[in-house]
Design a protein around this motif. Structure first.
Motif, PDB file in Angstrom:
ATOM      1  N   TYR A 121      44.133  40.096  44.526  1.00 47.79           N
ATOM      2  CA  TYR A 121      42.699  40.168  44.269  1.00 47.79           C
ATOM      3  C   TYR A 121      42.030  38.875  44.721  1.00 47.79           C
ATOM      4  CZ  TYR A 121      43.435  44.227  41.220  1.00 47.79           C
ATOM      5  OH  TYR A 121      43.761  45.464  40.736  1.00 47.79           O
ATOM      6  N   THR A 133      31.547  34.990  40.737  1.00 44.88           N
ATOM      7  CA  THR A 133      31.254  35.647  39.468  1.00 44.88           C
ATOM      8  C   THR A 133      32.391  36.589  39.109  1.00 44.88           C
ATOM      9  OG1 THR A 133      30.062  37.423  40.608  1.00 44.88           O
ATOM     10  CG2 THR A 133      28.763  35.559  39.814  1.00 44.88           C
ATOM     11  N   ARG A 140      34.697  39.700  38.150  1.00 44.31           N
ATOM     12  CA  ARG A 140      34.697  41.062  38.660  1.00 44.31           C
ATOM     13  C   ARG A 140      35.884  41.795  38.034  1.00 44.31           C
ATOM     14  NH1 ARG A 140      34.358  41.348  45.046  1.00 44.31           N
ATOM     15  NH2 ARG A 140      32.329  40.402  44.553  1.00 44.31           N
ATOM     16  N   TYR A 181      38.556  45.172  38.278  1.00 45.52           N
ATOM     17  CA  TYR A 181      39.143  46.162  39.175  1.00 45.52           C
ATOM     18  C   TYR A 181      39.794  47.249  38.323  1.00 45.52           C
ATOM     19  CZ  TYR A 181      38.410  42.579  42.696  1.00 45.52           C
ATOM     20  OH  TYR A 181      37.837  41.638  43.531  1.00 45.52           O
ATOM     21  N   ALA A 194      36.314  48.145  42.548  1.00 48.34           N
ATOM     22  CA  ALA A 194      35.716  46.910  42.033  1.00 48.34           C
ATOM     23  C   ALA A 194      34.448  47.230  41.254  1.00 48.34           C
ATOM     24  CB  ALA A 194      35.403  45.959  43.178  1.00 48.34           C
ATOM     25  N   GLU A 244      31.212  45.209  39.306  1.00 44.75           N
ATOM     26  CA  GLU A 244      30.583  43.895  39.184  1.00 44.75           C
ATOM     27  C   GLU A 244      29.707  43.754  37.948  1.00 44.75           C
ATOM     28  OE1 GLU A 244      28.594  42.980  42.794  1.00 44.75           O
ATOM     29  OE2 GLU A 244      30.401  43.091  44.035  1.00 44.75           O
ATOM     30  N   ASP A 245      29.380  44.872  37.294  1.00 46.63           N
ATOM     31  CA  ASP A 245      28.507  44.848  36.123  1.00 46.63           C
ATOM     32  C   ASP A 245      29.283  45.352  34.905  1.00 46.63           C
ATOM     33  OD1 ASP A 245      26.596  45.152  34.156  1.00 46.63           O
ATOM     34  OD2 ASP A 245      25.092  46.008  35.497  1.00 46.63           O
TER      35      ASP A 245
END
Length: 579
Positions: A545, A550, A552, A554, A563, A565-566
């Motif tokens: 990875y 920021t 993240r 998975y 992936a 992100e939020d």
């Protein structure tokens, strides 16, 4: 006139040697501190002068506690407690029963003693023949692929549906036990398949139990089982194990439905455990609280005027591990970190008092001493709770301990043909303990623990034994009915795990938010870990990875990783689904 008492001996070589020297059968009594009928039998049958005299004259009496020696109980139990088993001096079963009143015990003692004297040579030869003819599980050729194991789950789901009591909830008739694992599998299959009838099985059962007599509405907590089909009349002992499993049932039902009554019942169980089964000073959960029918019929104000039933303050590893996992779940579902604090303190207590790098977990800790190392039930439960503790805290120390225990299990309990033995082999083993046993329920728990360890480490040495054990029991799981739900849950974890890897600093609130969201959403098949680039370089390198500015997450399902992100989007990615 002098009082005549039964001269009970502990399960030790000395007792068996005495039986052989005197050429007498063994009377084995398996009881439990919480067992009502065990006390009744002590007060009636074993307090009878003639019964005690007959035992003294013709038997070598051995007494075993069911909780302290589950390995003996599994081999000799005659259908409940007390178990009254008549054995040869070598420990082979002649016959047995459960509770025997004094008027029946006297002629029974005379008859068994006479039978043994007149037939001991025949008994020995008959037992030898039986050993030669022991029926093994049929060898069935299967293609152990995804389709086969899916059929296993489908068959077990059908068994749960057909056994469901649509009138009162639960399964079967009286006496009625909660069957927590069957409820857990039904809830999981509802969420995977979207079958509302499976959800109804769970919600109706949990509602009927919490409003019935099996739940203590005054002090909280569940009694062991109901003597009636409608849950109205309980058997009044309360067990650490049962309350741990039911706590998980109610927490998961609340996660899925949002129904406040399930949340309230979970709080009631937690309050009961904290008040009655917890060592608040040192950590740890006590084993059980005695049955006292008159006490439990009183209101709270009336109860405060008399002593509460006795609590067995023994710290059993397997039950404590279950309660740890339940408290860790409660901390995220109920958003109360105090439950996590209690759980982690108990983990530390078990590791300090009951863990040995060479012998694994000991079965129980009491009076400053630990006893009975290496039992499968303790190793499997402890591995599971350690992986839960690791996921909750991201403290790799817990994962290291789990791996240490796993290596011990593979070295001492693993059988290369498939399956785990329930206890280490020993040249000093007595009676039926000489025979290797592979209990279905304990092996199912071991499969679960080894799979989780594989998903968290990526090591194939844990996956192989888990999958081979699944295959080992593929020909025999059906004979257990709804009790095979533990196996079904392990099969599902094997078929469709959801692995979540969060890459980010442990100090970053976004990374911890990701973890909290993962842990709080319902999916018993998920395995989540927060990997800090500053500490977990080896694991991140193996997973390949990238490290971003920021955090993240998975989410990996069936070899495909997505992936995220939020943190607000993570829950929708990890709910169980049928592939």
């Amino acid at each position: 006139m002098a009082e005549v008492k039964v001269p009970w001996l502990p399960w030790r070589e000395k007792a068996f040697r005495k039986a052989k020297e005197l050429d007498r059968p063994i009377l084995l009594d398996i009881s439990a501190v919480w067992c009502h009928w065990c006390r009744v039998m002590d007060q009636t049958t074993y307090s009878d002068r003639d019964v005690a005299r007959l035992i003294q004259e013709s038997y070598v009496p051995i007494r075993v506690d069911r909780d302290q020696r589950p390995d003996i109980d599994k081999r000799y139990n005659m259908g409940g407690w007390p178990t009254t088993a008549f054995l040869t001096p070598d420990g082979e079963v002649i016959t047995g029963a459960t509770y025997v009143p004094p008027e029946q015990m006297k002629p029974l003692l005379q008859r068994i003693s006479r039978f043994y004297k007149e037939n001991k040579d025949n008994i020995k030869s008959r037992l030898k023949e039986l050993k030669k003819e022991e029926i093994k599980a049929p060898s069935v050729e299967h293609e152990f692929d995804h389709e086969f194991f899916q059929s296993v789950v489908d068959g077990l789901t059908l068994e749960i549906v057909s056994s469901f009591d649509s009138s009162h909830g639960g399964f079967g008739n009286a006496p009625k036990f909660p069957q927590s694992d069957a409820l857990a599998l039904a809830l999981l299959e509802h969420h995977i398949q979207g079958d509302e009838s499976l959800l109804n099985i769970v919600t109706k059962t949990l509602q009927r139990m919490s409003t019935g007599g099996i739940y203590d509405k005054e002090e909280g907590g569940f009694f062991r089982y109901s003597t009636t089909r409608d849950w109205s009349v309980p058997h009044y002992e309360k067990m650490c194990e049962d309350n741990a499993k039911l706590l998980v049932n109610y927490l998961e039902a609340y996660q899925v439905t949002g129904e406040e009554t399930f949340k309230e019942t979970a709080h009631g169980v937690l309050a009961y455990v904290d008040a009655n089964l917890s060592d608040r000073d040192n950590g740890g959960f006590y084993g059980s609280q005695d049955a006292d029918e008159e006490y439990y019929k009183l209101t709270i104000s009336e109860r405060q005027k008399r002593a509460s039933p006795r609590v067995d303050r023994t710290i059993y590893t397997n039950w404590n591990a279950m309660m740890i996992s339940a408290h860790l779940l409660a901390s995220v579902v109920l958003k109360n970190l105090s439950y996590r604090k209690v759980a982690l303190r108990t983990v530390d207590l078990l590791l300090e008092k009951s863990y040995s790098p060479r012998r694994g977990m000991y079965h129980y800790y009491s009076g400053g001493e630990r006893r009975l190392p290496g039992l499968l039930t303790d190793q499997a439960s402890m591995m599971k709770c350690l992986t839960d503790a690791y996921q909750s805290t991201s403290d790799r120390r817990f994962l290291n301990y789990a791996e240490s225990i796993a290596k011990n299990v593979l070295g001492n309990l693993w059988n290369n043909t498939g399956g785990f033995y329930d206890r280490p082999k020993s040249a000093e083993a007595l009676g039926a303990l000489k025979a290797a046993g592979k209990p279905f329920d304990e092996n199912s728990a071991a499969i679960d623990a080894f799979l989780r360890l594989h998903y968290l480490t990526g090591k194939e040495e844990y996956l192989g034994p888990a999958s081979r054990t699944l295959e080992h029991f593929a020909a025999s799981y059906q004979r257990y009915g709804v009790l095979a739900a533990t196996y079904g849950l392990a099969v599902e974890l094997y078929l469709r795990p959801v692995q979540i890897h969060i890459v980010g600093s442990k100090k970053d609130p976004v990374a911890t938010r990701f973890l909290d969201e993962c842990l709080g959403v319902y999916n018993p098949l998920k395995v989540a870990e927060l990997l800090d680039p500053a500490e977990d370089t080896g694991r991140l390198t193996s997973l390949k990875y990238p490290v971003a500015e920021t955090p993240r997450a998975y989410v990996c399902i069936e070899g495909t990783c997505t992936a995220v992100e939020d943190p607000r989007e993570i829950a929708g990615k990890i709910r169980p689904r049928r592939l």
